[in-house]
Enzyme design. Structure first.
Site, PDB file in Angstrom:
ATOM      1  N   ASN A  71       0.877  -1.187   0.000  1.00  0.00           N
ATOM      2  CA  ASN A  71       0.000   0.000   0.000  1.00  0.00           C
ATOM      3  C   ASN A  71       0.906   1.227   0.000  1.00  0.00           C
ATOM      4  OD1 ASN A  71      -2.234  -1.632   0.381  1.00  0.00           O
ATOM      5  ND2 ASN A  71      -2.717  -0.888   2.419  1.00  0.00           N
ATOM      6  N   SER A  90       2.143 -19.645   0.735  1.00  0.00           N
ATOM      7  CA  SER A  90       2.592 -18.314   0.329  1.00  0.00           C
ATOM      8  C   SER A  90       3.640 -18.519  -0.762  1.00  0.00           C
ATOM      9  CB  SER A  90       3.214 -17.570   1.515  1.00  0.00           C
ATOM     10  OG  SER A  90       2.245 -17.318   2.503  1.00  0.00           O
ATOM     11  N   HIS A  93      -1.277  -8.903  -3.999  1.00  0.00           N
ATOM     12  CA  HIS A  93      -0.670  -8.796  -2.665  1.00  0.00           C
ATOM     13  C   HIS A  93      -1.107  -9.935  -1.749  1.00  0.00           C
ATOM     14  CE1 HIS A  93      -4.552  -7.590  -1.216  1.00  0.00           C
ATOM     15  NE2 HIS A  93      -4.120  -7.063  -0.091  1.00  0.00           N
ATOM     16  N   PRO A 124       1.776 -13.342   0.389  1.00  0.00           N
ATOM     17  CA  PRO A 124       1.223 -14.233   1.410  1.00  0.00           C
ATOM     18  C   PRO A 124      -0.075 -14.878   0.941  1.00  0.00           C
ATOM     19  CG  PRO A 124       0.602 -11.973   1.878  1.00  0.00           C
ATOM     20  CD  PRO A 124       1.439 -11.931   0.625  1.00  0.00           C
TER      21      PRO A 124
END
Lengths: 482, 136
Positions: free
Chosen positions: A331, A386, A404, A379
């Site tokens: 982010n 992951s 993400h 992840p």
């Protein structure tokens, strides 16, 4: 209402909503997904929100959604917008409240079999050492001067104080410090919220996991990354905590009247509140966001320190250094250069739930990865795989951005209705995965069934060529804040 | 008193609350209550805490937004949750009063922020209704 027939198939993994779909679109919108996943994406408002992103002044080429995208606020989560700095805007809501939420991966030199007898103790000790920060257990209380130093210098400040080593900074996006940060433009409200939250995990989908390298897809790159089969690693997922949330809140609060009255910018939703990037207010917001990003890197650095402490206390002489593979934000707003219409331009890439994935040779990569490309840390949902991927040249088409995570497929409420926390713990235990979490409801909310299949999501990124799979990691122990 | 104080609406990832009230004071107070009850706090004790709050804003939505954001800030720095408001003044552009609650030991859910996305406050059939999406 947007329907599938409005989309044009570019290839098996990429779909486009043409500019003609809505009159206020400045560019088309593109979503990376296969047909099955696209059907899933249509279940919420992600794509309508993505169309809204295309209306932002200065947006280049297209608004992008990654295959893990789901409905958020303003942009969908998993959204990317590259906005031309000259003449374009800065939109804090296009980065999200958890500024520099991101991932850090620590590599041990140990094989799974060497740590197996100590796994329970390691997980318990890590849970003990790393507070959630939701009330009890905040360990470090800084004064405002101490916060200011972290806002200016990020993880670098903690390494100076002995909470890490230089290698940690070398293997971190931007060296764990954005130089354009300015602590003086961060509000006292935000600083107060940050005083006792350095080294805290938070709640929701934030977690720590002890994982093993289960499968290697590219042995050459895995070797360059220092990864090997059955190796034990520790993954950290968290962000800038209350300080970052407050910085974003403050920026939006300041921008709304400026946008509506001073700059006369029209956006489909106030959550996109924006001002010209190069305006005094825009520059200030960028400096405040950067300071919050520095705080997040310091937060992950402090958590790594606590994890190392737990590691040493449990393993004693069997201890192996936990070295950082990489630390990367998902982010964030960053200035980057791209070729658009044959000319190199500087854009502010707004990534909201999207991971930067730089290719081999990129000047911003540390020397150790410059030849192979950036480690990209993805992840999965709790108890699922992951991945570590590597950035590619082809990633330029998505402004070097990938997903993400897995992406939510079910609301927290629906997850709680569908499964009990105790049942999730039992199922994970059957798979040999330990769960350390004080809240059973928190476990139900984050149950694997509430998320998309991470393997499918990553396969789309890999097949689209935005980044390539290097290793798959499977969890052995999950430690959650609450 | 409205039939329901508030309800949690479906949202794929975050927390959406609709609060009700017969007047602005009641709808603001119920939204505050909904917001903190959803965090599932474990209280330190039953000793009440009181904080002064004063907000001015350009419109009603901004007033609600700023009120909830300020309460969230106070909660975060003081480890407190709030249950009700004693209003000393309340217009569509300004509010002043005391928020009341308790100290908490821990929360099970953390609200990151109050978002502007789809924020609504309206009066229908003599009942005020506000909808807010919280980032969690």
């Amino acid at each position: 209402m947007l329907i599938k027939q409005n989309l044009k198939k570019i290839n098996d993994y990429l779909w486009e909503i043409p500019r003609t779909y809505r009159s206020d679109m400045r560019v088309p919108a593109r979503v990376y997904a296969n047909e099955k996943m696209l059907d899933q994406i249509f279940r919420d408002k992600s794509l309508e929100q993505l169309v809204n992103v295309t209306t932002l002044p200065g947006i280049q080429k297209y608004a992008l959604a990654m295959p893990d995208c789901h409905e958020g606020y303003a942009s969908p989560i998993g959204g990317v917008a590259a906005i031309k700095i000259s003449g374009g805007i800065i939109s804090p809501g296009m980065q999200g409240y958890d500024i520099n939420c991101g991932m850090k991966l620590l590599k041990s030199g140990l094989f799974e079999k060497e740590t197996k007898p100590y796994l329970e103790k390691l997980a318990s000790e890590i849970q003990e050492q790393v507070p959630s920060g939701l009330g009890r257990g905040r360990r470090v209380k800084l004064d405002i001067a101490g916060i200011n130093e972290i806002l200016q210098k990020g993880a670098e400040k903690l390494v100076e104080q002995g909470y890490g080593v230089k290698d940690d900074l070398d293997n971190c996006e931007a060296g764990g410090r954005l130089d354009w940060a300015d602590a003086s433009v961060v509000s006292t409200y935000a600083k107060n919220r940050g005083r006792d939250q350095v080294g805290t995990l938070g709640s929701g989908n934030h977690f720590l996991e002890i994982q093993k390298v289960e499968e290697i897809f590219n042995s050459g790159v895995a070797e360059a990354f220092g990864l090997f089969k059955d190796q034990i690693v520790v993954m950290i997922h968290c962000g800038s905590r209350g300080l970052g949330h407050q910085v974003c809140t403050d920026n939006l609060r300041e921008f709304i009247p400026l946008m509506e009255n001073k700059y006369k910018i029209v956006v489909p939703d106030r959550e996109f509140a924006c001002v010209p990037f190069n305006s005094p207010e825009g520059k200030r917001a960028l400096a405040a966001s950067a300071a919050a990003a520095n705080y997040a890197w310091a937060n992950r650095q402090m958590i790594a320190y606590f994890v190392r402490k737990a590691w040493k206390s449990v393993l004693g002489s069997r201890d192996s250094d936990l070295r950082v593979l990489y630390d990367v934000a998902h982010n964030i707003i960053k200035k980057e250069k791209y070729i658009v219409d044959g000319r190199e331009i500087e854009v502010a890439v707004h990534r909201k739930g999207a991971t930067r994935a730089f290719p081999p040779g990129h000047s911003e990569l540390p020397a150790v990865y410059r030849k192979v490309g950036q480690p990209v840390l993805i992840p999965g949902s709790m108890g699922t795989a992951s991945y570590v991927l590597v950035g590619t040249e082809k990633g330029e088409e998505s402004f070097y951005s990938v997903n993400h995570g897995a992406g939510r497929a079910m609301s927290r409420h629906a997850a709680i209705r569908a499964v009990r926390g105790e049942e999730v713990v039992r199922q994970l235990k059957e798979k040999g995965i330990l769960v350390k979490c004080r809240s059973r409801q928190g476990i139900a909310e984050e149950a694997p069934l509430a998320y998309k299949d991470i393997n499918q999501v990553v396969d789309i990124v890999d097949r689209a060529g935005l980044a390539k799979k290097v290793v798959r990691l499977t969890p052995l122990a999950v430690i959650k804040g609450e | 008193m409205a039939k329901r104080n508030y309800e949690v609406l479906e949202h794929p990832a975050d927390l959406k609350i609709r609060a009700y009230g017969h007047d602005l004071k009641e709808v603001f107070s119920n939204m505050l209550r909904g917001m903190f009850e959803t965090c599932r706090p474990e209280l330190v004790d039953q000793k009440p805490v009181i904080r002064n709050i004063q907000i001015k804003a350009g419109d009603l939505e901004s007033l609600l937004m700023d009120f909830l954001s300020r309460a969230l800030y106070l909660s975060d720095i003081n480890n407190e949750i709030y249950q009700s408001v004693d209003f000393e003044a309340m217009t569509g552009r300004e509010l002043r009063g005391k928020i009341k609650g308790w100290k908490f030991k821990k929360l099970q859910t953390e609200i990151k922020a109050v978002t502007w996305y789809d924020i609504k406050i309206e009066k229908k059939d003599n009942l005020w209704m506000a909808t807010v999406l919280f980032d969690i």
